[in-house]
Design a protein around this motif. Structure first.
Motif, mmCIF file in Angstrom:
data_model
loop_
_atom_site.group_PDB
_atom_site.id
_atom_site.type_symbol
_atom_site.label_atom_id
_atom_site.label_comp_id
_atom_site.label_asym_id
_atom_site.label_seq_id
_atom_site.Cartn_x
_atom_site.Cartn_y
_atom_site.Cartn_z
ATOM 1 N N PHE A 190 0.860 -1.194 0.000
ATOM 2 C CA PHE A 190 0.000 0.000 0.000
ATOM 3 C C PHE A 190 0.894 1.242 0.000
ATOM 4 O O PHE A 190 1.587 1.505 0.964
ATOM 5 N N ILE A 191 0.817 1.990 -1.092
ATOM 6 C CA ILE A 191 1.730 3.113 -1.304
ATOM 7 C C ILE A 191 0.955 4.423 -1.230
ATOM 8 O O ILE A 191 -0.129 4.536 -1.808
ATOM 9 N N SER A 192 1.505 5.402 -0.525
ATOM 10 C CA SER A 192 0.790 6.682 -0.419
ATOM 11 C C SER A 192 1.739 7.795 -0.015
ATOM 12 O O SER A 192 2.732 7.563 0.670
ATOM 13 N N GLN A 193 1.421 9.008 -0.450
ATOM 14 C CA GLN A 193 2.182 10.169 0.011
ATOM 15 C C GLN A 193 1.440 10.881 1.141
ATOM 16 O O GLN A 193 1.929 11.855 1.684
ATOM 17 N N ARG A 194 0.245 10.365 1.503
ATOM 18 C CA ARG A 194 -0.550 10.981 2.573
ATOM 19 C C ARG A 194 -1.073 9.920 3.533
ATOM 20 O O ARG A 194 -2.257 9.599 3.558
ATOM 21 N N PRO A 195 -0.219 9.348 4.354
ATOM 22 C CA PRO A 195 -0.676 8.302 5.269
ATOM 23 C C PRO A 195 -1.791 8.751 6.204
ATOM 24 O O PRO A 195 -2.590 7.928 6.658
ATOM 25 N N ALA A 196 -1.880 10.052 6.482
ATOM 26 C CA ALA A 196 -2.941 10.540 7.370
ATOM 27 C C ALA A 196 -4.325 10.320 6.759
ATOM 28 O O ALA A 196 -5.332 10.308 7.467
ATOM 29 N N ASN A 197 -4.371 10.152 5.418
ATOM 30 C CA ASN A 197 -5.650 9.935 4.750
ATOM 31 C C ASN A 197 -5.866 8.483 4.363
ATOM 32 O O ASN A 197 -6.810 8.165 3.637
ATOM 33 N N VAL A 198 -4.997 7.598 4.836
ATOM 34 C CA VAL A 198 -5.109 6.173 4.500
ATOM 35 C C VAL A 198 -5.957 5.475 5.562
ATOM 36 O O VAL A 198 -5.819 5.759 6.754
ATOM 37 N N HIS A 199 -6.821 4.567 5.118
ATOM 38 C CA HIS A 199 -7.687 3.841 6.056
ATOM 39 C C HIS A 199 -6.844 3.070 7.066
ATOM 40 O O HIS A 199 -5.815 2.491 6.711
ATOM 41 N N ASN A 200 -7.295 3.033 8.288
ATOM 42 C CA ASN A 200 -6.525 2.423 9.367
ATOM 43 C C ASN A 200 -6.220 0.942 9.128
ATOM 44 O O ASN A 200 -5.170 0.450 9.535
ATOM 45 N N ASP A 201 -7.125 0.229 8.434
ATOM 46 C CA ASP A 201 -6.887 -1.204 8.161
ATOM 47 C C ASP A 201 -5.600 -1.403 7.371
ATOM 48 O O ASP A 201 -4.884 -2.386 7.570
ATOM 49 N N LEU A 202 -5.317 -0.500 6.453
ATOM 50 C CA LEU A 202 -4.141 -0.653 5.584
ATOM 51 C C LEU A 202 -2.846 -0.408 6.355
ATOM 52 O O LEU A 202 -1.778 -0.815 5.912
ATOM 53 N N ILE A 203 -2.949 0.281 7.481
ATOM 54 C CA ILE A 203 -1.765 0.537 8.303
ATOM 55 C C ILE A 203 -1.639 -0.554 9.370
ATOM 56 O O ILE A 203 -0.566 -1.132 9.561
ATOM 57 N N SER A 204 -2.758 -0.867 10.020
ATOM 58 C CA SER A 204 -2.691 -1.820 11.132
ATOM 59 C C SER A 204 -2.390 -3.238 10.659
ATOM 60 O O SER A 204 -1.806 -4.035 11.377
ATOM 61 N N GLN A 205 -2.784 -3.593 9.421
ATOM 62 C CA GLN A 205 -2.574 -4.942 8.916
ATOM 63 C C GLN A 205 -1.185 -5.139 8.293
ATOM 64 O O GLN A 205 -0.825 -6.256 7.933
ATOM 65 N N ALA A 206 -0.438 -4.065 8.144
ATOM 66 C CA ALA A 206 0.880 -4.175 7.509
ATOM 67 C C ALA A 206 1.907 -4.690 8.509
ATOM 68 O O ALA A 206 1.959 -4.238 9.651
ATOM 69 N N GLU A 207 2.726 -5.645 8.052
ATOM 70 C CA GLU A 207 3.807 -6.157 8.901
ATOM 71 C C GLU A 207 5.020 -5.231 8.821
ATOM 72 O O GLU A 207 5.742 -5.052 9.787
ATOM 73 N N SER A 208 5.247 -4.692 7.615
ATOM 74 C CA SER A 208 6.406 -3.820 7.392
ATOM 75 C C SER A 208 5.921 -2.445 6.969
ATOM 76 O O SER A 208 5.035 -2.335 6.143
ATOM 77 N N ARG A 209 6.517 -1.429 7.566
ATOM 78 C CA ARG A 209 6.184 -0.054 7.165
ATOM 79 C C ARG A 209 7.468 0.662 6.786
ATOM 80 O O ARG A 209 8.383 0.749 7.593
ATOM 81 N N VAL A 210 7.482 1.145 5.554
ATOM 82 C CA VAL A 210 8.661 1.833 5.024
ATOM 83 C C VAL A 210 8.331 3.314 4.923
ATOM 84 O O VAL A 210 7.308 3.690 4.366
ATOM 85 N N PHE A 211 9.223 4.129 5.469
ATOM 86 C CA PHE A 211 8.964 5.567 5.480
ATOM 87 C C PHE A 211 10.089 6.339 4.828
ATOM 88 O O PHE A 211 11.243 6.191 5.206
ATOM 89 N N PHE A 212 9.718 7.146 3.846
ATOM 90 C CA PHE A 212 10.601 8.184 3.326
ATOM 91 C C PHE A 212 10.234 9.462 4.074
ATOM 92 O O PHE A 212 9.424 9.424 5.000
ATOM 93 N N ASN A 213 10.777 10.591 3.640
ATOM 94 C CA ASN A 213 10.468 11.844 4.325
ATOM 95 C C ASN A 213 8.964 12.135 4.261
ATOM 96 O O ASN A 213 8.320 11.867 3.237
ATOM 97 N N LEU A 214 8.401 12.663 5.338
ATOM 98 C CA LEU A 214 6.958 12.890 5.428
ATOM 99 C C LEU A 214 6.655 14.305 5.883
ATOM 100 O O LEU A 214 7.446 14.936 6.575
ATOM 101 N N GLU A 215 5.458 14.764 5.512
ATOM 102 C CA GLU A 215 4.966 16.063 5.991
ATOM 103 C C GLU A 215 4.677 15.962 7.493
ATOM 104 O O GLU A 215 4.399 14.881 8.006
#
Lengths: 104, 229
Positions: free
Chosen positions: B161-186
């Motif tokens: 699940f790829i996004s430049q606005r994680p604040a607008n991403v549904h919580n299921d897509l974040i909570s169900q992820a095993e790995s979270r990769v972060f580049f620079n964020l607002e």
């Protein structure tokens, strides 16, 4: 091949003009007549962003400002650095640098 | 005096950057583990490049829902809504990396994602199902994304699940992820992720706002900074 298209499954009738141009199917066409040499690419705008944003680019093999400038120019020329020609050009630069270090 | 000061500042900055860059691990692809993955970062900070390099090296089929129509490497086979269900299935069965270019209209690309998800879910198979700009999906597309996130692993699919606005991403897509990769964020996205219990400050300090660097949060551990090279 016969079968149901994704658009049919989705129940939509998309406007053909709304679809992105297929990137990989673009081919260079020589202009009619003359030598067929198109130098329009010389007017390409350079890539976006400040030079510093290219310092850490994976293709910036020496982290120098000059290489950043080349990468930014290539981005403007090709639209992206994800092309074989960019790899080839950067590769030649790396070879030239290694030869210089070895004193050849 | 002013010129000397500017030169000194430049030298100190370059020395600090050089020192910092020694800590960066150079990798050929994102070193994430099994399971669903999130890939978040501002535009123009290396997210697409890292995605293409990593998916291009995958040893399983890839279906990349290219919402933005971004350029991809030559390892990908292009598909659109005009392609048939049978063609998509054949591509997946043959281990292809499919770059699906959807419609530019949100109402249509939502339905296209839902249709593709139905196709993919018909069979169990190991593959990556990567979707760009997941924050743009609100209706059928969001339902499809949540289905991938909550039921995909049981069918063998790993969602990316790829996004430049994680604040607008549904919580299921974040909570169900095993790995979270972060580049620079607002900042607003950092605050949101902090509220989700992700040690985002530590991760952003690792990459120090540099382009093309990323950090990974997996199994409660932070690793990085990394750079594709």
């Amino acid at each position: 091949m016969s079968g149901t298209s994704i658009n049919d499954l989705a129940g939509i009738q998309p406007d053909a003009s709304a679809v992105h141009e297929p990137v990989e199917s673009q081919e260079a066409h020589a202009p009619q007549g003359g030598l067929g040499l198109n130098l329009g690419f010389l007017k390409a705008t350079t890539g976006e962003g400040e030079l510093e944003s290219y310092t850490n680019h994976p293709l910036n093999f020496d982290g120098k400002k000059a290489t950043s400038r080349i990468l930014r120019g290539m981005t403007g020329l090709f639209g992206s650095l994800n092309f074989a020609i960019a790899d080839i050009m950067i590769g030649f630069m790396e070879i030239a640098k290694e030869r210089k270090i070895r004193g050849e | 005096m002013n010129k000397n000061y500017q030169e000194l500042k430049k030298v100190m900055y370059e020395a600090r950057t050089e020192e910092f860059m020694k800590k960066v691990k150079i990798v050929k692809e994102i070193p994430w583990g099994k399971g669903h993955k999130d890939l978040f970062g501002m535009t123009q900070h290396g997210k697409s490049f890292a995605t293409m390099q990593t998916l291009g090296r995958a040893t399983v089929p890839v279906l990349y829902f290219n919402t933005n129509g971004s350029k991809v490497t030559s390892r990908f086979t292009q598909a659109t809504g005009a392609n048939t269900k049978e063609q998509i299935e054949m591509g997946i069965n043959r281990g292809k990396k499919i770059n699906f270019i959807p419609s530019t209209k949100p109402a249509e690309f939502e339905k296209q994602l839902a249709a593709l998800t139905e196709i993919v879910f018909e069979k169990e198979r190991k593959m990556f199902f990567a979707i760009d700009e997941v924050h743009l999906f609100k209706k059928e597309g969001l339902q499809a994304l949540r289905r991938i996130a909550t039921a995909g692993l049981g069918r063998g699919y790993e969602g990316i699940f790829i996004s430049q606005r994680p604040a607008n991403v549904h919580n299921d897509l974040i909570s169900q992820a095993e790995s979270r990769v972060f580049f620079n964020l607002e900042e607003v996205d950092r605050q949101y992720l902090k509220r989700q219990g992700i040690p985002i400050d530590e991760m952003m300090n690792q990459i120090d706002r540099h382009h093309y660097l990323f950090s990974i949060y997996e199994n409660g551990q932070v690793s990085g900074p990394y750079k594709i090279g």
